[in-house]
Design a protein around this motif. Structure first.
Motif, mmCIF file in Angstrom:
data_model
loop_
_atom_site.group_PDB
_atom_site.id
_atom_site.type_symbol
_atom_site.label_atom_id
_atom_site.label_comp_id
_atom_site.label_asym_id
_atom_site.label_seq_id
_atom_site.Cartn_x
_atom_site.Cartn_y
_atom_site.Cartn_z
ATOM 1 N N UNK A 183 45.570 1.834 56.449
ATOM 2 C CA UNK A 183 44.287 2.501 56.652
ATOM 3 C C UNK A 183 44.116 3.588 55.601
ATOM 4 N N UNK A 184 42.885 3.732 55.106
ATOM 5 C CA UNK A 184 42.571 4.797 54.154
ATOM 6 C C UNK A 184 41.128 5.224 54.374
ATOM 7 N N UNK A 185 40.905 6.542 54.422
ATOM 8 C CA UNK A 185 39.566 7.066 54.662
ATOM 9 C C UNK A 185 39.389 8.352 53.873
ATOM 10 N N UNK A 186 38.207 8.558 53.369
ATOM 11 C CA UNK A 186 37.880 9.763 52.588
ATOM 12 C C UNK A 186 37.369 10.843 53.521
ATOM 13 N N UNK A 187 38.073 11.937 53.620
ATOM 14 C CA UNK A 187 37.673 13.062 54.469
ATOM 15 C C UNK A 187 38.322 14.337 53.924
ATOM 16 N N UNK A 188 37.914 14.796 52.750
ATOM 17 C CA UNK A 188 38.624 15.891 52.062
ATOM 18 C C UNK A 188 38.567 17.228 52.775
ATOM 19 N N UNK A 189 37.593 17.411 53.655
ATOM 20 C CA UNK A 189 37.451 18.707 54.316
ATOM 21 C C UNK A 189 38.085 18.746 55.700
ATOM 22 N N UNK A 190 38.702 17.648 56.111
ATOM 23 C CA UNK A 190 39.282 17.581 57.451
ATOM 24 C C UNK A 190 40.605 18.340 57.509
ATOM 25 N N UNK A 210 48.321 10.816 56.464
ATOM 26 C CA UNK A 210 48.778 11.663 55.371
ATOM 27 C C UNK A 210 47.625 11.871 54.383
ATOM 28 N N UNK A 211 47.438 13.107 53.935
ATOM 29 C CA UNK A 211 46.380 13.432 52.987
ATOM 30 C C UNK A 211 46.888 13.312 51.554
ATOM 31 N N UNK A 212 46.159 12.547 50.739
ATOM 32 C CA UNK A 212 46.411 12.500 49.301
ATOM 33 C C UNK A 212 45.437 13.482 48.654
ATOM 34 N N UNK A 213 45.933 14.663 48.364
ATOM 35 C CA UNK A 213 45.078 15.782 47.972
ATOM 36 C C UNK A 213 44.263 15.478 46.715
ATOM 37 N N UNK A 214 44.780 14.659 45.823
ATOM 38 C CA UNK A 214 44.094 14.419 44.552
ATOM 39 C C UNK A 214 42.704 13.830 44.749
ATOM 40 N N UNK A 215 42.513 13.089 45.839
ATOM 41 C CA UNK A 215 41.221 12.429 46.058
ATOM 42 C C UNK A 215 40.619 12.739 47.421
ATOM 43 N N UNK A 216 41.328 13.497 48.262
ATOM 44 C CA UNK A 216 40.804 13.771 49.597
ATOM 45 C C UNK A 216 40.851 12.570 50.511
ATOM 46 N N UNK A 217 41.770 11.634 50.224
ATOM 47 C CA UNK A 217 41.891 10.408 51.021
ATOM 48 C C UNK A 217 43.091 10.524 51.944
ATOM 49 N N UNK A 218 42.884 10.135 53.197
ATOM 50 C CA UNK A 218 43.955 10.081 54.186
ATOM 51 C C UNK A 218 44.414 8.637 54.313
ATOM 52 N N UNK A 219 45.741 8.430 54.429
ATOM 53 C CA UNK A 219 46.286 7.072 54.465
ATOM 54 C C UNK A 219 47.385 6.961 55.512
ATOM 55 N N UNK A 220 47.553 5.738 56.017
ATOM 56 C CA UNK A 220 48.648 5.454 56.955
ATOM 57 C C UNK A 220 48.795 3.945 57.070
#
Length: 739
Positions: free
Chosen positions: A145-152, A172-182
């Motif tokens: 799963x991957x979703x863009x939510x940089x302000x969360x 887990x947040x990938x800070x470079x793009x504001x994407x959360x993944x699992x």
């Protein structure tokens, strides 16, 4: 191997309280594998588990199970394994045991290049990266799963598999793009899911559907559904290999627009939506018989409210579950292509609805939309406007467009509501909009987006069409971007539609005084590559059907519509007609019903369908009617000023092919002995007479042909004398000139 128990391994790390209460922004800092020298400490969080055991996998020999220590009432379980050893979990619930891989044992999932291109708005395959992707990692099957939510502050995957509990699978947040993944092992196609998002201020937002989902529950349910990543099976190689020639400006393009849910109600049941398979079985023979080259579907991207007709979508990557699965939709497109019918989709990047499970304030902030309502709200539709100045938003939209064209073999996209995108003051009063950086009303960010969209599509899928619904005089909509244009393939000719409909609705007695209305479109007919459109918008919102606008008694109304269609098919520009109009439906279209199919028993209705079918056939087979649709060299006036008789005549031309003479009598009076100048002498064949009895007309005509003598007229060396039927059109072509 025996591992010495060290109480330090079981110390609760900092941040555990935030983890167990669902506030942790970095669950991987606590959960999963953590090296402590020769030992890896494994921590997992299962609130409801009776106990958890580590299953240590060994290269040789059987696996070894090791108990994990439950840490009080925290739900945290801790154990140790040899450093670097592979492991999985055995979880004992109250009534069952489960073996599974640990979601927090997997490393970084998205590649650095994926993150970089996403942040730049230049990742063209986001449908294969974002959302829910079934895959196998290190031999373990599951879903990434991957979703863009940089302000969360925290994002979790929730679904049936974890009882919709946001504490179980934080990402887990990938800070470079504001994407959360699992990556969640053991999940597969068909799982329902959403995202639970904690805003930066600690608020739990309404559960969000996946903006990148490739399938969803059937509305009114709103969960996303894990879709297969497998390629579809296609049999349309012949069409795909040759379609470029069917979509160029020199080709005959005649489009049948339809609203899928209301085109046919299976069994007459108003509450049932037709499936893609049923639609293919019924629509394709109908379209083939009627001679249309393409079908255009009003939006099929998943949308929550049926009354929006799809123009308020939230699932820009998912075909609506109302009609079947993505594979079913691909099968429909494949069937159309095998029948040599192109498929165009309406696509809506202009706005989105404010449903709480959708994109609005997605991570607690204005993410996809503008913060300021003067930039970001369409008051006409109570919808929100995408922030085209944001790279990630542009990339999201462009990736959606490319997915339909590439993954589903769609032949063209009609971009809805382009005019609303181009102007910051669109449908706004003074003080309700913000000027651009130069103080103007043009939406420079939207212009840049449309240019990027068209350049990307034409570079990636050069034989696909893009069509603009644009109702203003914005210059260069179909001109190349390199020449300052927007780069669309075609533009709907809304001005022609308004003017010509206004004219044909007049009493024939007065039409001669208003010829400028029907002629004005020819002043700009070649300024863009146009599609003449009689769309759904012209038969709803109280406008009535096209037939209802025609004046006179029942016969005259049908005759006026017949001559109007003949005028349209002989006018420069590609053609589009909305469902039901091809047989002169009496009533206004309703999305809750279906066309009045039963009226085809009426000879006037059957005759209208026959006329449209013959117009399509002639349009496709006579090059003069289509080969120069977008060029001034394809049109020449013969009679354009006969206000007394209200007669018009012109020639359609194509190099190397016989011309077609078009003559319109726009009054119910038969015109005898009407002389029309022509460029070629000899016999001219009557290709079409819209007053033929087969179409429901009176049968007045010229016996199928006319003779052109050497008497000059209208600037031509020859002329023929015609009988002009009432409220009718004639198409004639010289015999022996390539006819």
């Amino acid at each position: 191997m025996r591992i010495r128990q060290d109480e330090a391994h079981y110390a609760l790390p900092e941040g555990v309280d935030d983890l167990i209460h669902g506030r942790c922004a970095d669950p991987f800092s606590i959960l999963g594998r953590h090296n402590m020298g020769k030992v890896d400490v494994i921590r997992v969080l299962y609130h409801d588990a009776a106990r958890v055991r580590l299953v240590v996998e060994r290269p040789r020999g059987s696996a070894v199970e090791r108990p994990m220590r439950r840490m009080g009432d925290t739900g945290l379980h801790i154990g140790t394994i040899p450093a670097g050893a592979r492991y999985h979990l055995k979880i004992f619930w109250a009534d069952a045991a489960e073996e599974t891989a640990d979601p927090y044992s997997f490393g970084l999932l998205l590649g650095d290049m994926d993150l970089y291109l996403f942040a730049e708005g230049r990742h063209h395959q986001l449908d294969r990266v974002m959302g829910a992707q079934p895959m196998t990692i290190d031999g373990t099957a599951g879903v990434r799963f991957a979703v863009w939510a940089p302000n969360a502050r925290r994002v979790s995957v929730i679904g049936d598999f974890n009882f919709w509990d946001g504490k179980r699978h934080p990402m887990r947040l990938r800070h470079a793009a504001g994407i959360w993944e699992l990556f969640i092992p053991g999940l597969g196609v068909g799982e329902r899911y959403k995202f639970e998002i904690m805003a930066r201020d600690g608020r739990i937002l309404p559960q969000r559907a996946d903006p990148f989902a490739r399938f969803a529950e059937r509305p009114p349910a709103t969960a996303s559904v894990v879709a297969s990543a497998d390629a579809f099976t296609w049999h349309d190689g012949e069409w795909m290999g040759s379609r470029a020639g069917w979509q160029v400006p020199e080709a005959p393009i005649s489009i049948y627009e339809l609203h899928v849910p209301s085109w046919r109600r299976p069994g007459g049941d108003p509450d049932r939506d037709i499936s893609w398979r049923e639609l293919a079985q019924e629509l394709i023979p109908y379209i083939h018989a009627a001679g249309f080259t393409h079908v255009e579907l009003m939006p099929v991207m998943e949308y929550p409210f049926g009354g929006s007709w799809g123009y308020q979508p939230l699932g820009l990557f998912a075909p609506s579950a109302r009609h079947g699965t993505p594979a079913d939709f691909a099968g429909f497109v494949d069937a159309c292509h095998r029948a040599r019918i192109g498929v165009i989709l309406d696509w809506v990047p202009a706005h989105f609805p404010n449903d709480v499970h959708g994109l609005i304030s997605f991570d607690g902030c204005a993410l996809y939309e503008h913060q300021d309502p003067r930039e970001g709200v369409h008051r006409d539709w109570n919808t929100h406007i995408y922030n085209f100045g944001r790279h990630e938003v542009r990339g999201f939209l462009i990736a959606s467009a490319l997915m339909w064209l590439e993954r589903f073999h769609i032949d063209g996209l009609r971009v809805d509501a382009v005019a609303s995108m181009l102007y910051r003051d669109y449908s706004r009063r003074e003080g309700e909009w913000i000027p651009n950086i130069h103080g103007g009303r043009e939406n420079l960010e939207a212009v840049a987006f449309l240019r990027q969209l068209n350049e990307t599509i034409h570079a990636t899928i050069p034989d696909a069409m893009t069509i603009a619904e644009e109702s203003t005089a914005w210059p260069g909509v179909t001109h190349p971007v390199a020449q300052g244009g927007l780069g669309f393939s075609y533009k709907w000719n809304m001005g022609w539609m308004h003017d010509s409909l206004h004219f044909i609705a007049r009493d024939p007695l007065w039409r001669g005084y208003h010829l400028s209305e029907i002629l004005f479109g020819l002043y700009y007919a070649f300024s863009e590559r146009f599609i003449l459109c009689l769309s759904h918008d012209e038969v709803t919102h109280g406008k009535g059907s096209l037939l209802a606008r025609m004046p006179g008694d029942q016969w005259q109304r049908h005759a006026s519509l017949r001559v109007y269609y003949a005028f349209m098919w002989a006018h420069p520009g590609k053609k589009l007609l909305f469902m039901g109009s091809e047989f002169a439906q009496e009533g206004e279209w309703s999305h809750a019903g279906e066309p009045e199919w039963h009226t085809l028993e009426n000879p006037l209705k059957a005759g209208m369908l026959g006329l449209v079918s013959d117009l399509n056939r002639l349009y496709a087979t006579l090059p003069a009617l289509h080969a120069r649709d977008c060029e001034p060299s394809g049109f020449a006036w013969v009679v354009g000023d006969d206000t007394t008789n209200t007669v018009l005549a012109w020639l359609r031309l194509a190099p190397g092919h016989a011309p077609v003479l078009v003559v319109l009598n726009l009054t119910p009076v038969i015109r005898h002995d009407y002389r029309v100048g022509v460029p070629v002498g000899g016999q001219w064949r009557e290709c079409l007479n819209s007053d033929a009895t087969a179409y429901g007309g009176s049968g007045v005509g010229n016996g199928g042909h006319a003779m052109a003598t050497d008497q000059a007229a209208h600037g031509h060396p020859y002329s023929c004398v015609l009988t002009l039927p009432p409220l009718a059109a004639l198409y004639l072509q010289p015999v022996g000139e390539g006819a």
